[in-house]
Design a protein around this motif. Structure first.
Motif, short mmCIF file in Angstrom:
data_model
loop_
_atom_site.label_atom_id
_atom_site.label_comp_id
_atom_site.label_asym_id
_atom_site.label_seq_id
_atom_site.Cartn_x
_atom_site.Cartn_y
_atom_site.Cartn_z
N GLU A 143 6.45 -31.81 1.24
CA GLU A 143 5.76 -30.52 1.34
C GLU A 143 5.62 -30.17 2.81
OE1 GLU A 143 2.75 -29.43 -2.29
OE2 GLU A 143 1.98 -30.79 -0.77
N GLY A 155 4.84 -26.46 5.56
CA GLY A 155 4.88 -25.05 5.87
C GLY A 155 6.10 -24.74 6.70
N ARG A 156 6.36 -23.45 6.90
CA ARG A 156 7.53 -23.07 7.68
C ARG A 156 7.45 -23.58 9.10
NH1 ARG A 156 11.00 -18.85 6.02
NH2 ARG A 156 11.97 -19.20 8.06
N SER A 165 5.65 -26.56 11.06
CA SER A 165 4.84 -27.77 10.86
C SER A 165 5.50 -28.95 11.54
CB SER A 165 4.70 -28.06 9.36
OG SER A 165 5.96 -28.33 8.78
N THR A 180 5.28 -20.05 -5.20
CA THR A 180 4.05 -19.39 -4.75
C THR A 180 3.27 -20.21 -3.74
OG1 THR A 180 2.91 -20.34 -6.67
CG2 THR A 180 3.80 -18.10 -6.89
N SER A 181 3.73 -21.46 -3.48
CA SER A 181 2.97 -22.36 -2.61
C SER A 181 3.46 -22.27 -1.17
CB SER A 181 3.10 -23.81 -3.10
OG SER A 181 2.52 -24.72 -2.18
N SER A 182 2.55 -21.97 -0.24
CA SER A 182 2.92 -21.91 1.17
C SER A 182 3.29 -23.29 1.69
CB SER A 182 1.76 -21.34 2.00
OG SER A 182 0.61 -22.17 1.89
N ALA A 187 6.97 -23.75 1.27
CA ALA A 187 7.83 -22.76 1.92
C ALA A 187 8.83 -23.42 2.87
CB ALA A 187 6.98 -21.75 2.69
N HIS A 234 12.89 -23.33 2.55
CA HIS A 234 13.70 -22.87 3.68
C HIS A 234 14.81 -23.88 3.99
CE1 HIS A 234 14.83 -21.36 7.59
NE2 HIS A 234 14.39 -22.44 8.20
#
Length: 383
Positions: A248, A250-251, A253, A277-279, A282, A286
């Protein structure tokens, strides 16, 4: 003579680590030029005229070199002894290039290779990383991410693979715990000195890792973590392993930073898909869409991919070591093994009459020579 040269090399690398942070552009290039740290230290501490490499700005190089020379002259024997003593209190040992325990994958970092590593734990670092995967992700992970990370760590350990991560909250910690719960080996790469517990609440986790795995840091004892330390540390996580899995992220991180390092090192990047739907998924999406990362669901997917790339134990075309050329300790270990029955490290150490860390170092050397191999049940001689 060889032992004396190694001691001098360790001393020089320790001193260099006290005057400059990791990935210092001047020291990295000087080490590449001179080959031996003891020669770099002599040149720096005596203020010898050092010509800048052709690929750097001469003025910037000279200014940075002057700073290193000034700091080198302030490094005292007492300061070096204090670093050694503090490391010894916590059971940390020094590993340098050329040692059997030094992971050769780190050579891919070029001038950003660490000067030395401080290692704590009963595992052998190089041996642990031969078949390994970096499992990383968000600190503020979801329940889904935490579950997946623990399952990956557990599944890798069941297959005799090592989980490498950063010991942080969230995904990192769960991956470590999953490996430990399966009785496997796990490696935590620290962004602080080997004697510092960060985060503090992970003291018990780190103690468990020391029992069967490895804590490793390139920073000297007593060095507390800083924001930049985590980003610099990430290159080691990527370099120690043949591939990196992002569970997991974020874009923007730390996990994505590690993935960038793995990509730059031409190592496979894998990602676990999550809810659109989970940031916190993301970054994974990507990687899957724009980086052509490999989608993985479980440990079997990771091993299927990395197992095909695993040639670090005995590269193609490399002859096996001749047992007659081995040292006395290695021959003693080999004498207590056969090709049919696997034996656990603790049992083998008892038979040989040595401690487990020393045994694991010998096994790492023997594995590098293609004479022994590890399975889910333990170690045996190569058929």
């Amino acid at each position: 003579m060889e032992e004396r040269q190694r001691d001098d090399e360790i001393e020089a690398r320790l001193r260099l680590s006290l005057i400059a942070g990791p990935t210092d552009p001047v020291l990295g290039r000087l080490l590449r030029r001179y080959g031996h740290a003891r020669e770099v230290w002599r040149a720096v501490v005596t203020g010898d005229r050092i010509e800048p490499p052709g690929d750097v700005d001469g003025r910037a190089f000279s200014e940075r070199l002057r700073g290193l020379i000034g700091r080198a002259r302030r490094v005292t024997d007492r300061g070096v002894a204090e670093a050694r003593d503090r490391a010894g209190q916590f059971g940390a040992r020094v590993v340098v290039p050329g040692d059997p325990e030094w992971p050769t994958r780190l050579e891919s970092l070029g001038t950003d290779q660490p000067y030395l590593l401080w290692v704590r734990g009963n595992g052998d670092l190089r041996n642990a990383c031969l078949r390994s995967a970096a499992v990383i992700g968000a600190r503020a992970a979801t329940d889904y991410g935490m579950y997946v990370a623990a399952e990956l760590g557990y599944g890798l350990a069941e297959r005799g693979w090592t989980t490498v991560s950063g010991g942080a909250f969230g995904i990192d910690a769960q991956a470590h715990r999953g490996a430990l719960s399966a009785g496997g080996c796990t490696v935590s790469v620290l962004a602080c000195g080997p004697d510092i517990v960060y985060p503090r609440s992970h003291e018990r986790l780190f103690d468990e890792i020391v029992g069967s795995g490895v804590l490793v840091s390139e920073l000297p004892p007593g060095r507390t973590p800083r924001r930049h330390s985590f980003l610099v540390r990430n290159r080691l996580i990527a370099a120690l392993t043949p591939g990196t899995v992002v569970v997991e992220a974020g874009r923007r991180s730390g996990a994505m930073n590690t993935a960038h390092h793995a990509e730059n090192l031409h190592r496979p990047v894998m990602a676990v898909p999550g809810p659109v739907t989970s940031s916190l998924s993301a970054g994974c999406h990507h990687l899957l869409r724009d980086w052509q990362a490999v989608c993985v669901r479980d440990a079997a997917d990771i091993v299927d991919l990395l197992g095909e790339l695993d040639n670090d134990v005995l590269p193609a075309g490399r002859p096996r070591a001749d047992p007659l050329t081995l040292g006395d300790s290695a021959r003693a270990v080999l004498a207590h093994m056969d090709e049919t029955h696997c034996v656990a490290p603790a049992t083998l150490a008892l038979r040989v009459g040595c401690d487990v860390p020393a045994l694991l170092r010998e096994l790492g050397l023997l594995a590098a020579g293609g004479l022994v191999e590890r399975s889910d049940e333990g170690w045996r001689r190569t058929r």
